[in-house]
Design a protein around this motif. Sequence first.
Motif, short mmCIF file in Angstrom:
data_model
loop_
_atom_site.label_atom_id
_atom_site.label_comp_id
_atom_site.label_asym_id
_atom_site.label_seq_id
_atom_site.Cartn_x
_atom_site.Cartn_y
_atom_site.Cartn_z
N ASP A 1 0.83 -1.21 0.00
CA ASP A 1 0.00 0.00 0.00
C ASP A 1 0.86 1.26 0.00
O ASP A 1 0.53 2.24 -0.66
N ALA A 2 1.97 1.23 0.73
CA ALA A 2 2.88 2.37 0.75
C ALA A 2 3.45 2.63 -0.64
O ALA A 2 3.54 3.78 -1.07
N LEU A 3 3.80 1.57 -1.34
CA LEU A 3 4.29 1.73 -2.71
C LEU A 3 3.20 2.32 -3.61
O LEU A 3 3.49 3.17 -4.46
N ASP A 4 1.96 1.87 -3.41
CA ASP A 4 0.85 2.43 -4.19
C ASP A 4 0.67 3.92 -3.90
O ASP A 4 0.45 4.71 -4.81
N VAL A 5 0.77 4.28 -2.62
CA VAL A 5 0.63 5.69 -2.23
C VAL A 5 1.73 6.53 -2.87
O VAL A 5 1.47 7.61 -3.40
N VAL A 6 2.96 6.01 -2.84
CA VAL A 6 4.08 6.74 -3.46
C VAL A 6 3.85 6.91 -4.95
O VAL A 6 4.02 8.00 -5.51
N GLN A 7 3.43 5.83 -5.60
CA GLN A 7 3.17 5.90 -7.04
C GLN A 7 2.05 6.89 -7.35
O GLN A 7 2.17 7.72 -8.26
N ASP A 8 0.95 6.84 -6.58
CA ASP A 8 -0.14 7.79 -6.77
C ASP A 8 0.33 9.22 -6.54
O ASP A 8 -0.08 10.14 -7.25
N SER A 9 1.19 9.40 -5.55
CA SER A 9 1.71 10.73 -5.24
C SER A 9 2.55 11.27 -6.39
O SER A 9 2.45 12.46 -6.74
N LEU B 1 10.58 22.00 -3.22
CA LEU B 1 10.17 20.75 -3.86
C LEU B 1 9.90 19.64 -2.84
O LEU B 1 8.87 18.96 -2.90
N LYS B 2 10.80 19.48 -1.87
CA LYS B 2 10.67 18.40 -0.89
C LYS B 2 9.39 18.55 -0.08
O LYS B 2 8.61 17.61 0.04
N SER B 3 9.16 19.73 0.49
CA SER B 3 7.96 19.92 1.31
C SER B 3 6.69 19.84 0.47
O SER B 3 5.68 19.32 0.92
N TRP B 4 6.73 20.31 -0.76
CA TRP B 4 5.59 20.23 -1.66
C TRP B 4 5.24 18.77 -1.93
O TRP B 4 4.08 18.37 -1.83
N PHE B 5 6.25 17.95 -2.22
CA PHE B 5 5.98 16.54 -2.51
C PHE B 5 5.57 15.79 -1.24
O PHE B 5 4.69 14.94 -1.29
N TYR B 6 6.17 16.11 -0.09
CA TYR B 6 5.76 15.49 1.17
C TYR B 6 4.28 15.78 1.44
O TYR B 6 3.56 14.93 1.94
N ARG B 7 3.85 16.99 1.14
CA ARG B 7 2.44 17.34 1.34
C ARG B 7 1.56 16.44 0.49
O ARG B 7 0.51 15.96 0.94
N ILE B 8 1.96 16.22 -0.75
CA ILE B 8 1.20 15.34 -1.64
C ILE B 8 1.16 13.92 -1.06
O ILE B 8 0.11 13.28 -1.04
N VAL B 9 2.30 13.43 -0.56
CA VAL B 9 2.35 12.07 0.01
C VAL B 9 1.45 11.97 1.25
O VAL B 9 0.70 11.00 1.39
N VAL B 10 1.50 12.96 2.12
CA VAL B 10 0.66 12.95 3.32
C VAL B 10 -0.81 12.95 2.93
O VAL B 10 -1.60 12.13 3.42
N ASN B 11 -1.20 13.83 2.03
CA ASN B 11 -2.60 13.90 1.61
C ASN B 11 -3.06 12.63 0.90
O ASN B 11 -4.18 12.15 1.13
#
Length: 154
Positions: free
Chosen positions: A20-28, A44-54
């Motif tokens: 599921d974590a891999l799916d979340v990363v791929q979706d992100s 870039l890092k904080s922007w992408f982390y926000r996408i991963v969290v959401n």
Amino acid sequence: MQNKENVYRLAYSYVQNSEDALDVVQDSIQKALATNNLKDSGALKSWFYRIVVNTSLDFLRRRKKVKVVDDHTLQRHSAGREDHYKDFDLYEALNKLSPDYRTVIVLRFLEDLKIEEVAEVLDLNVNTVKTRIYRALKILRIQLENIEGVNQNG
């Protein structure tokens, strides 16, 4: 991709399952490529982390927090050479936190982001992040003391 282990670990901290974590990363990644609304390349890092969290939170809402334990996790927590109880208690207590509190703890202490970066990732005021960290640590301390008390008396 730089920091791929950190991104995976962040997703895993929410979904508690490697696939599921891999799916979340791929979706992100797909969401990041599709939206491309990054204004400051330095963020870039904080922007992408926000996408991963959401994306992780969306995944949990869809799954209604049903946790499936994969074989690797099951083997890690089964009887083995090393004693992982101390870490297990911490992760158990961390998983009992509300998503708002768990998120700030994971980003601040497991991902080693500065408070300002956590605020940026979550689109929150710095003082709100500080308050959530303080409250979350207080709850964790109480939970861990209760677990320790049970273990000593049990």
